[in-house]
Design a protein around this motif. Structure first.
Motif, PDB file in Angstrom:
ATOM      1  N   PRO A 104      -3.148  10.296  -2.051  1.00 38.35           N
ATOM      2  CA  PRO A 104      -3.433   9.933  -0.308  1.00 38.35           C
ATOM      3  C   PRO A 104      -3.407   8.384  -0.029  1.00 38.35           C
ATOM      4  O   PRO A 104      -4.156   7.628  -0.681  1.00 38.35           O
ATOM      5  N   ARG A 105      -2.337   8.035   0.664  1.00 39.18           N
ATOM      6  CA  ARG A 105      -2.356   6.846   1.701  1.00 39.18           C
ATOM      7  C   ARG A 105      -4.534   6.398   2.586  1.00 39.18           C
ATOM      8  O   ARG A 105      -4.622   5.037   2.109  1.00 39.18           O
ATOM      9  N   ARG A 106      -4.842   7.205   2.648  1.00 39.18           N
ATOM     10  CA  ARG A 106      -6.939   6.832   3.152  1.00 39.18           C
ATOM     11  C   ARG A 106      -7.412   6.777   1.500  1.00 39.18           C
ATOM     12  O   ARG A 106      -8.845   5.846   1.506  1.00 39.18           O
ATOM     13  N   GLU A 123       4.671   5.851  -1.060  1.00 34.29           N
ATOM     14  CA  GLU A 123       5.198   6.959  -0.289  1.00 34.29           C
ATOM     15  C   GLU A 123       6.588   6.951  -0.350  1.00 34.29           C
ATOM     16  O   GLU A 123       7.065   7.299  -0.015  1.00 34.29           O
ATOM     17  N   ARG A 183      -6.018   3.804  -0.670  1.00 36.05           N
ATOM     18  CA  ARG A 183      -4.790   3.399  -1.396  1.00 36.05           C
ATOM     19  C   ARG A 183      -5.096   2.459  -0.484  1.00 36.05           C
ATOM     20  O   ARG A 183      -5.458   1.652   1.246  1.00 36.05           O
ATOM     21  N   ARG A 192       1.007  -1.347  -0.215  1.00 28.69           N
ATOM     22  CA  ARG A 192       0.133   0.056  -0.209  1.00 28.69           C
ATOM     23  C   ARG A 192       0.727   1.257  -0.357  1.00 28.69           C
ATOM     24  O   ARG A 192       0.042   2.491  -0.626  1.00 28.69           O
ATOM     25  N   ASP A 193       2.384   0.920   0.579  1.00 30.42           N
ATOM     26  CA  ASP A 193       2.726   2.420   1.129  1.00 30.42           C
ATOM     27  C   ASP A 193       4.070   2.943  -0.031  1.00 30.42           C
ATOM     28  O   ASP A 193       4.659   3.179   0.148  1.00 30.42           O
TER      29      ASP A 193
END
Length: 701
Positions: A120-122, A98, A124, A94-95
């Motif tokens: 942004p992470r939310r 980033e 993904r 997921r990251d």
């Protein structure tokens, strides 16, 4: 559409400040430069198009093709104005977008800034599936897992979806299945899959490129379709082709599917333009210098061919610094682009130092001298105050410049802080912007294993001819070429570009275990795919194919591109590939290690393209002397003072006309500043060549 026909061809380049249009009808060329309309770029395009058509006496039905380049995708990424995008990836990754890589633009900065991901992470999301590096299924993809994600994706406000699974380059089945699943249930989403957008290993670059494609796809698709509808409503029945970052042309359908390949379309047109000039004038080593209203683009050319790359960064956090932007794995002309244009704003930084850019005044409000509400000094204001630009002759006299407003902004922001008059402050601004460009050029040349000195500077764009001599002094360049229609060079370059498309495929093989039959099948599939994208735009034009193997020595982490002839590979291929790789490695690094290490192939790339379109505009009639229209005071860099410069209209200069510097050669779209250290001569094709005067030796007369 047959590009070799005699129908009228039009190139349209949208820049951050100006929109440039070039029309060619047989041996005639007509050009226009109008202010960009950022809220609706189509308006400026149509204004410029109607202007050149009126000048040419052409009707919409006479136009054979419109070739377009735009900064829309780039600006959307930089300004974060793309679609609400979600990323679907393999569980545990997921990251990835980033975390990035270990590359650090500032080695010792503990508070280092990293590029902010587009997703942004939310937004993904992950799903339980997994392939191994050869594409074998380790964990199957389940439809119920995809179904469970739909409410979450809807709640996130998803407009575009990027799908990037681990090792999808080796087997796209899971990605394609996920694509079909969501496309059937959410047909209004724009969906991009990494195996289609960038089928290469290195998941960070692959995921980043796929996210960027999804992020800009709704915006670019709407814009291009609207442009098509506008043209059709005005009676245009010709096709529209799009300029790719790689220097080739493609159809609107392909551009809507792969908008990320448009991020450097305008600058790529400039590099094609410079390459055409270098080829025509037999220039072996050149520097393409394209300076417009917002940015300056520098590209090195050898044998009239621009350098190419497979990796590009956009939205860099640190100027000029690698690994500080979002990586895009796309075919691109290798150039350095900096925020140094006519609209770049000059200011005093937090340490009280003079700084220029990267922020630009754009077209709205524009430089202070435009009189559209801008009150901050720009490079254009500095050139006006130094006498390089005639306030009454800007844009062919269609736009009156406000010298008082320029002086007021320069004094307020720069002069008062540095205790300088307006002209001295303006000189400082141009010195700073030229030093920024010279530094970027030197770094780019060194990183390419080359040298800027001794090359010919090919300067074009609305601002480049104003600064060419100043930049040449800093780079140690003795020859400058200002092409005809330099002010709209990228738009003219569009008209020279071939229709082309590049396909890449990661398939790792060691030469010790090389499967030539499998490789032949892979290359044949790639060629078929590339031809499908090209033939719709090229019509019946003969096509050529170029194949490259991306190779490295076993144990190395990065590869270089090696040209491989197109004949089928056989049992002798490993030895031939090793020899080609060793030779290319020596050319890049000065030595090879083929005696102690074997090579390996990481990826294959293949380009199918038509031939470039030839320039058919005629040369100029000979003339013995120019028609000088007068003199004006201009600040001369070598003499560090304002002195009389001869002024002449470029239209009045016939072939072989000569002007000794200092002089200003004026045209509607730009002006050529010939400093006291250079002389100018008009070449037979209409290009202006500037050569450095012999340096005086102390004691000689």
């Amino acid at each position: 559409m047959d590009q070799t026909g005699d129908r009228i061809r039009v190139g349209i380049d949208i820049g951050g400040t100006f929109t440039d249009v070039a029309l060619e009808s047989g041996e005639r060329r007509f050009t226009a430069k109008v202010l960009t309309t950022p809220d609706n770029p189509v308006l400026a395009c149509m204004t410029g198009l109607e202007t050149v058509m009126q000048d040419a006496g052409a009707a919409p039905g006479d136009i054979g093709v419109i070739i377009h380049g735009t900064t829309l995708a780039t600006n959307a990424i930089i300004e974060r104005k793309g679609a609400t995008t979600a990323l679907l990836t393999t569980q545990g990754f997921r990251d990835t977008i980033e975390i990035g890589t270990e590359g650090r633009p500032e080695q010792y900065d503990i508070n280092i800034l990293k590029p902010r991901p587009l997703v942004p992470r939310r937004r993904r999301f992950t799903v339980g599936e997994r392939l191994d590096r050869d594409g074998a299924v380790l964990r199957p993809l389940r439809d119920d897992a995809l179904e469970a994600l739909l409410p979450e994706l809807d709640a996130a406000g998803t407009q575009a979806l990027a799908i990037g699974f681990i090792h999808a380059y080796a087997n796209p089945a899971h990605e394609l299945r996920a694509h079909d699943f969501f496309a059937a249930r959410r047909p209004d989403w724009c969906i991009s899959v990494s195996s289609d957008i960038s089928p290469e290993f290195r998941e960070y670059e692959r995921f980043s490129t796929t996210c960027a494609n999804a992020y800009v796809q709704p915006l670019v698709s709407r814009y291009l379709r609207e442009f098509e509808r506008t043209l059709q409503a005005r009676g245009f029945v010709c096709p529209m082709l799009l300029m790719l970052s790689s220097g080739g042309l493609t159809t609107v359908d392909t551009a809507c599917r792969f908008p990320v390949r448009l991020v450097e379309s305008g600058p790529a047109g400039g590099a094609i333009f410079a390459g055409d000039i270098a080829r025509r004038l037999d220039i072996d080593k050149a520097i393409s210098f394209d300076m417009g209203g917002t940015t300056a683009k520098i590209c090195l050319l050898d044998n009239a061919q621009a350098q190419s790359s497979r990796r590009f960064e956009v939205a860099r956090v640190y100027r000029f610094r690698k690994d500080s932007g979002l990586p895009l794995r796309i075919p691109v002309i290798d150039m350095v682009e900096i925020g140094a244009g006519g609209g770049s704003i000059a200011h005093m930084d937090e340490l009280g130092r003079l700084s220029v850019g990267p922020e630009s005044a754009g077209s709205q409000p524009g430089p202070a001298c435009y009189g559209h509400g801008g009150d901050r000094p720009t490079v254009t204001d500095a050139n006006l105050l130094m006498g390089r630009i005639d306030p009454n002759g800007f844009a062919g006299g269609r736009m009156q410049l406000d010298q008082t407003a320029a002086a007021r902004s320069m004094q307020t922001a720069i002069g008062a802080s540095m205790d300088l008059d307006d002209v001295s402050a303006s000189f400082g601004v141009t010195e700073m912007v030229c030093e920024n460009m010279a530094s970027a050029t030197r770094v780019h040349a060194i990183e390419s294993g080359k040298n800027a000195e001794g090359r010919t500077l090919i300067a074009f764009g609305g601002a480049a001819p104003l600064h060419a001599c100043q930049l040449a002094d800093k780079l140690g360049v003795d020859r400058i070429v200002i092409p005809a229609n330099a002010g709209v060079g990228s738009a003219v370059g569009f008209l020279r570009a071939p229709v082309s498309y590049e396909v890449v495929h990661t398939h790792y093989q060691r030469l010790d275990d090389f499967d030539h039959a499998l490789t032949n099948r892979i290359c044949a599939t790639m060629e078929t795919e590339a031809r499908e994208h090209v033939q719709n735009g090229a019509g019946d034009i003969p096509l050529s194919v170029r194949r490259q193997a991306h190779m490295r020595y076993q144990g190395q982490g990065h590869e270089i591109a090696v040209d491989v002839p197109m004949e089928p590979l056989d049992e002798t291929a490993p030895q031939r590939l090793q020899e080609l790789f060793d030779r290319r490695y020596r050319a890049v690094f000065g030595r090879d290690i083929g005696t102690i290490a074997r090579g390996e192939i990481v990826s294959w790339s293949l380009v199918v393209s038509s031939a470039p379109h030839a320039d058919r505009t005629p040369g100029l009639e000979p003339a013995r002397s120019p028609s000088a229209v007068g003199q004006r005071e201009v600040f001369d860099i070598p003499q560090q003072a304002a002195i009389p410069f001869v002024t002449a209209r470029r239209d009045d200069l016939g072939a072989f006309a000569r002007l000794a510097g200092p002089a200003v050669i004026v045209e509607d779209e730009t002006s050529i500043v010939v400093s006291s250290g250079f002389d100018a001569v008009v070449l037979a094709g209409g290009d202006v060549e500037l050569t450095r005067k012999p340096r005086e030796v102390p004691g000689e007369t």
